[in-house]
Design a protein around this motif. Structure first.
Motif, PDB file in Angstrom:
ATOM      1  N   MET A   1      -6.497  -8.976  10.342  1.00 23.37           N
ATOM      2  CA  MET A   1      -5.755  -9.845   9.397  1.00 23.37           C
ATOM      3  C   MET A   1      -4.671  -9.013   8.714  1.00 23.37           C
ATOM      4  N   ASN A   2      -3.526  -8.942   9.353  1.00 22.06           N
ATOM      5  CA  ASN A   2      -2.449  -8.122   8.816  1.00 22.06           C
ATOM      6  C   ASN A   2      -1.964  -8.609   7.455  1.00 22.06           C
ATOM      7  N   PHE A   3      -2.026  -9.939   7.278  1.00 26.66           N
ATOM      8  CA  PHE A   3      -1.531 -10.539   6.041  1.00 26.66           C
ATOM      9  C   PHE A   3      -2.321 -10.032   4.837  1.00 26.66           C
ATOM     10  N   LEU A   4      -3.634  -9.783   5.044  1.00 19.87           N
ATOM     11  CA  LEU A   4      -4.481  -9.367   3.928  1.00 19.87           C
ATOM     12  C   LEU A   4      -4.428  -7.857   3.676  1.00 19.87           C
ATOM     13  N   GLN A   5      -3.439  -7.170   4.273  1.00 15.03           N
ATOM     14  CA  GLN A   5      -3.371  -5.720   4.084  1.00 15.03           C
ATOM     15  C   GLN A   5      -2.732  -5.395   2.735  1.00 15.03           C
ATOM     16  N   GLY A   6      -3.468  -5.647   1.669  1.00 17.55           N
ATOM     17  CA  GLY A   6      -2.976  -5.337   0.330  1.00 17.55           C
ATOM     18  C   GLY A   6      -3.843  -4.271  -0.286  1.00 17.55           C
ATOM     19  N   SER A   7      -3.261  -3.519  -1.246  1.00 14.89           N
ATOM     20  CA  SER A   7      -4.035  -2.407  -1.805  1.00 14.89           C
ATOM     21  C   SER A   7      -5.295  -2.898  -2.521  1.00 14.89           C
ATOM     22  N   GLN A   8      -5.235  -4.129  -3.117  1.00 12.65           N
ATOM     23  CA  GLN A   8      -6.436  -4.613  -3.804  1.00 12.65           C
ATOM     24  C   GLN A   8      -7.566  -4.892  -2.827  1.00 12.65           C
TER      25      GLN A   8
ATOM     26  N   ILE B   1       0.846  -1.204   0.000  1.00 14.97           N
ATOM     27  CA  ILE B   1       0.000   0.000   0.000  1.00 14.97           C
ATOM     28  C   ILE B   1       0.875   1.245   0.000  1.00 14.97           C
ATOM     29  N   ASN B   2       0.576   2.165  -0.896  1.00 11.83           N
ATOM     30  CA  ASN B   2       1.279   3.457  -0.993  1.00 11.83           C
ATOM     31  C   ASN B   2       2.797   3.295  -0.878  1.00 11.83           C
ATOM     32  N   ALA B   3       3.357   2.401  -1.662  1.00 10.27           N
ATOM     33  CA  ALA B   3       4.791   2.106  -1.534  1.00 10.27           C
ATOM     34  C   ALA B   3       5.591   2.720  -2.680  1.00 10.27           C
ATOM     35  N   ASP B   4       6.799   3.184  -2.341  1.00 14.38           N
ATOM     36  CA  ASP B   4       7.744   3.634  -3.360  1.00 14.38           C
ATOM     37  C   ASP B   4       9.080   3.004  -2.971  1.00 14.38           C
TER      38      ASP B   4
ATOM     39  N   ARG C   1     -20.566  -1.191   1.543  1.00 14.67           N
ATOM     40  CA  ARG C   1     -19.303  -1.313   2.301  1.00 14.67           C
ATOM     41  C   ARG C   1     -18.612  -2.650   2.038  1.00 14.67           C
ATOM     42  N   LEU C   2     -19.401  -3.667   1.645  1.00 15.49           N
ATOM     43  CA  LEU C   2     -18.840  -4.987   1.357  1.00 15.49           C
ATOM     44  C   LEU C   2     -17.862  -4.917   0.173  1.00 15.49           C
ATOM     45  N   PHE C   3     -18.147  -4.051  -0.771  1.00 12.40           N
ATOM     46  CA  PHE C   3     -17.289  -3.914  -1.959  1.00 12.40           C
ATOM     47  C   PHE C   3     -16.426  -2.648  -1.924  1.00 12.40           C
ATOM     48  N   ASN C   4     -16.733  -1.733  -0.995  1.00 16.94           N
ATOM     49  CA  ASN C   4     -15.957  -0.490  -0.833  1.00 16.94           C
ATOM     50  C   ASN C   4     -15.661  -0.317   0.655  1.00 16.94           C
ATOM     51  N   PRO C   5     -14.686  -1.068   1.168  1.00 18.05           N
ATOM     52  CA  PRO C   5     -14.469  -1.055   2.620  1.00 18.05           C
ATOM     53  C   PRO C   5     -14.075   0.325   3.150  1.00 18.05           C
ATOM     54  N   LEU C   6     -14.315   0.517   4.456  1.00 17.14           N
ATOM     55  CA  LEU C   6     -13.908   1.771   5.100  1.00 17.14           C
ATOM     56  C   LEU C   6     -12.390   1.749   5.252  1.00 17.14           C
ATOM     57  N   ILE C   7     -11.753   2.832   4.851  1.00 15.64           N
ATOM     58  CA  ILE C   7     -10.287   2.891   4.937  1.00 15.64           C
ATOM     59  C   ILE C   7      -9.916   3.937   5.978  1.00 15.64           C
ATOM     60  N   THR C   8      -9.233   3.490   7.019  1.00 15.63           N
ATOM     61  CA  THR C   8      -8.834   4.425   8.074  1.00 15.63           C
ATOM     62  C   THR C   8      -7.484   5.055   7.737  1.00 15.63           C
ATOM     63  N   GLU C   9      -7.159   6.101   8.475  1.00 10.31           N
ATOM     64  CA  GLU C   9      -5.861   6.779   8.302  1.00 10.31           C
ATOM     65  C   GLU C   9      -4.718   5.796   8.531  1.00 10.31           C
ATOM     66  N   GLU C  10      -4.914   4.939   9.549  1.00  9.38           N
ATOM     67  CA  GLU C  10      -3.881   3.971   9.941  1.00  9.38           C
ATOM     68  C   GLU C  10      -3.597   2.972   8.809  1.00  9.38           C
ATOM     69  N   MET C  11      -4.687   2.549   8.119  1.00 11.35           N
ATOM     70  CA  MET C  11      -4.525   1.584   7.023  1.00 11.35           C
ATOM     71  C   MET C  11      -3.745   2.190   5.873  1.00 11.35           C
ATOM     72  N   ASN C  12      -3.954   3.465   5.660  1.00 11.93           N
ATOM     73  CA  ASN C  12      -3.384   4.147   4.492  1.00 11.93           C
ATOM     74  C   ASN C  12      -1.950   4.616   4.719  1.00 11.93           C
ATOM     75  N   THR C  13      -1.593   4.821   5.978  1.00 12.81           N
ATOM     76  CA  THR C  13      -0.247   5.343   6.284  1.00 12.81           C
ATOM     77  C   THR C  13       0.639   4.198   6.758  1.00 12.81           C
ATOM     78  N   ILE C  14       1.595   3.838   5.933  1.00  8.57           N
ATOM     79  CA  ILE C  14       2.483   2.726   6.286  1.00  8.57           C
ATOM     80  C   ILE C  14       3.882   3.301   6.514  1.00  8.57           C
ATOM     81  N   GLU C  15       4.416   3.014   7.707  1.00  6.64           N
ATOM     82  CA  GLU C  15       5.773   3.478   8.035  1.00  6.64           C
ATOM     83  C   GLU C  15       6.791   2.471   7.524  1.00  6.64           C
TER      84      GLU C  15
END
Lengths: 309, 323
Positions: B1-8, A76-79, B289-303
């Motif tokens: 389910m951390n494993f399923l944290q993919g952009s798709q 996700i959002n990777a570069d 929501r089943l096809f357009n899940p809620l996306i939180t700030e935490e899900m979108n920001t990956i350190e």
């Protein structure tokens, strides 16, 4: 390792990143061609009973890349030029993203080899016809001569535009040379016109097919004819205008709003939205499931006979 | 389910992937089941496929060839299936020494078809009846192919034509040319736009997934029959989805809006609604929501750790320093 998998730091001598025209690229292409030809002849000498296993193995590996690309979590959002993958799952996901393009290109390379085979077949069939003076051999001669001429002038024109025209002078017809004129006459002047003529014949075929299909032979044919008639009449602007005027007049005189449902445009729209589209969607559901099952059987080598044998 | 944290999975949710895997399970399970029973399962009568033997018989009686066209699509599931059906047709034709013509528009399909047809003749012990002209590559240009095949139809006066595969505008040219010389036509296309043309012009038509059912119907191979049954299970599942989706969505949209969905800057959330009373919109429903899940700030920001080898910005800074 993960950095390599993710192509975070692409090696300078990466085959896929060679600049056009460099010796490295030319050597790579020639090397790949030689290896490909050796593989091609090597595989063709393998006994028939082992071929199936090789085909199944290759199919599974090629399919696996695309299945994993669909299922494996994409970063996700990777570069990855600037960042490192967090874990092995992300590293592999990034690698898959990079691998898809070369894997897909492999199919194009195979198709290019097979195109040569197709042309060989075409030439063999028609040269044999000419040699045997078979019926209509003159058409075969025309086909071969026109193929060769088209290939020569097509390549000549392409070569001039690609390599000998850095200032793009040939984009203007005034600067055209002999090869450009001939190529234009052959492609735009003859081929495109014949293509359009063939396409336009469909109009006549639609008429003759419609005549046979819309004859009232059964209940189904009658329903189809009635529906087709409504949809065709709906495309005639003057008629829909007159019909709407008549319906509106009736609605005003009787005050019965229900009559607006009999407007030609409304009836045609209803037929499209409630009959045609649901039927097409249902067919497409079935086709999609069939394709999935077929793909699955081919991928896992479950089919026996036909293509899989 | 951390494993399923993919952009798709963030884009379209897990439901589509789960359903696909369920369909895959249905197909594989039924293949295994059919292998145990030997494929002895009921398949309804398909008129277009019953007509195959009649068409071959007619060609044999008339002493004219059978034409087969696998469409103009590339080598994919559709053309592979078409070639599989043609293998069955060729098997019967070979037994009666009826000549065949298989015309291909793609070199890839040609290569596969040539191998398959040659194998069919050798499996039947009739290699001498196979002619190299039986499978022909015509052209990969749509109307050049249409013209070439029409020429073959008229010159060879084919008695039966099998038009199965991915067809486009050329479908009617083939069907009507065959009709003009009185050839019996069995057609089937996966293109829903071309099926009506075939229905209007051909004697027998395979509609939709009948095309994929053909090899199971003709061969009764347990794997194919099981796969067909799995497809039927999947259709029942899809029908259930449609019905349930329709009922749940309708019921939800009749309810007053209490919590609404807000999408801002790639992040979404559900917030209590305090405005004027109104009903839920489509985007406020659970089905959406089943096809357009809620996306939180935490899900979108990956350190992530910075890449120590990255020199791009430094180089860019150096290059722009003199300006």
């Amino acid at each position: 390792m993960l950095q390599f998998l993710a192509q975070a730091t692409p090696p300078e001598t990466n085959f896929w990143q060679q600049a056009p025209g460099t010796t490295g690229l030319i050597l790579g292409v020639v090397g790949a061609f030689i290896i490909g030809m050796l593989l091609f002849f090597g595989l063709s000498t393998i006994p028939t009973q082992f071929r199936r296993y090789i085909i199944v193995g290759f199919t599974f590996l090629a399919g696996l890349v695309f299945v994993l690309q669909y299922l494996w979590p994409r970063p996700i959002n990777a570069d990855f030029e600037k960042e490192l993958p967090r874990n092995a799952v992300e590293g592999f996901g990034a690698w898959l993203g990079v691998a898809i393009d070369p894997v897909a290109k492999t199919a194009n390379i195979l198709a290019a080899f097979l195109l040569g085979l197709g042309i060989f077949s075409l030439m063999r069939v028609h040269i044999n016809k000419i040699r045997r003076r078979a019926q209509d051999w003159g058409f075969s001669l025309i086909l071969i001569v026109s193929s060769v001429i088209m290939a020569i002038f097509g390549f000549w024109d392409w070569n001039m535009r690609q390599f000998n025209d850095p200032e793009a002078l040939l984009t203007s017809q005034e600067n055209w040379k002999f090869a450009n004129y001939v190529n234009d006459a052959l492609f735009d002047g003859m081929y495109q016109q014949m293509d359009a003529a063939m396409f336009s014949m469909i109009a006549f075929f639609i008429l003759s097919a419609a005549y046979r299909a819309f004859r009232i032979r059964s209940v189904e044919a009658t329903v189809m004819m009635a529906s087709a008639l409504i949809l065709m009449l709906n495309l005639m602007g003057a008629l829909t205008f007159m019909w709407s005027g008549w319906i509106n007049g009736l609605v005003e005189s009787t005050g019965n709003q229900f009559l607006t449902n009999f407007d030609l445009t409304v009836v045609a729209g209803w037929l499209r939205a409630n009959m045609q589209i649901p039927a097409i969607r249902a067919i497409e559901f079935g086709v999609g499931l069939g394709a999935l099952a077929m793909g699955l059987r081919l991928w896992l080598g479950l089919e026996k006979g036909g293509v899989s044998s | 389910m951390n494993f399923l944290q993919g952009s798709q999975y963030l884009d379209t949710g897990w439901f589509g992937v789960f359903s696909t895997l369920l369909v895959v399970f249905f197909i594989l399970y039924n293949i295994a089941r059919a292998k145990k029973t030997g494929g002895n399962l009921f398949i309804r009568r398909i008129a277009g496929l019953n007509a195959i033997d009649d068409a071959i018989g007619r060609a044999t009686e008339m002493g004219r060839p059978i034409l087969m066209v696998p469409g103009i699509g590339d080598l994919d599931a559709v053309s592979v299936q078409a070639v599989n059906i043609f293998a069955q047709v060729t098997k019967t034709a070979a037994q009666f020494a009826t000549p065949i013509k298989l015309c291909c528009a793609r070199a890839t399909v040609y290569a596969v078809a040539q191998e398959v047809i040659r194998d069919v003749y050798s499996q039947q012990g009739m290699s001498d009846r196979y002619s190299i002209d039986s499978v022909q590559y015509i052209s990969d240009q749509q109307f050049a192919f249409a013209a070439g095949v029409s020429g073959i139809i008229l010159r060879e006066k084919v008695a039966a034509a099998f038009l199965l595969g991915a067809f486009y505008a050329e479908s009617l040219i083939f069907a009507e040319t065959c009709n003009s010389i009185g050839a019996i036509q069995v057609a089937g296309s996966t293109q829903s736009t071309q099926t009506p043309f075939f229905i209007a012009a051909c004697d027998y038509v395979l509609i939709g997934d009948e095309f994929y059912a053909a090899s199971a119907y003709l061969t009764r191979e347990p794997v194919l029959v099981g796969s067909l049954l799995g497809q039927d299970w999947a259709k029942i599942l899809m029908t259930a989805y449609v019905m349930l989706g329709f009922l749940i969505m309708s019921a939800e949209r009749l309810q007053p809006l209490a919590v609404q969905r807000i999408d801002e800057g790639g992040v979404s959330r559900m917030e209590p609604y305090e405005g004027e009373a109104k009903r839920k919109t489509a985007s406020d429903t659970m089905v959406h929501r089943l096809f357009n899940p809620l996306i939180t700030e935490e899900m979108n920001t990956i350190e992530r750790e910075p890449n120590p080898d990255y020199e791009g910005e430094e180089e860019a800074a150096n290059a722009g320093g003199g300006a």
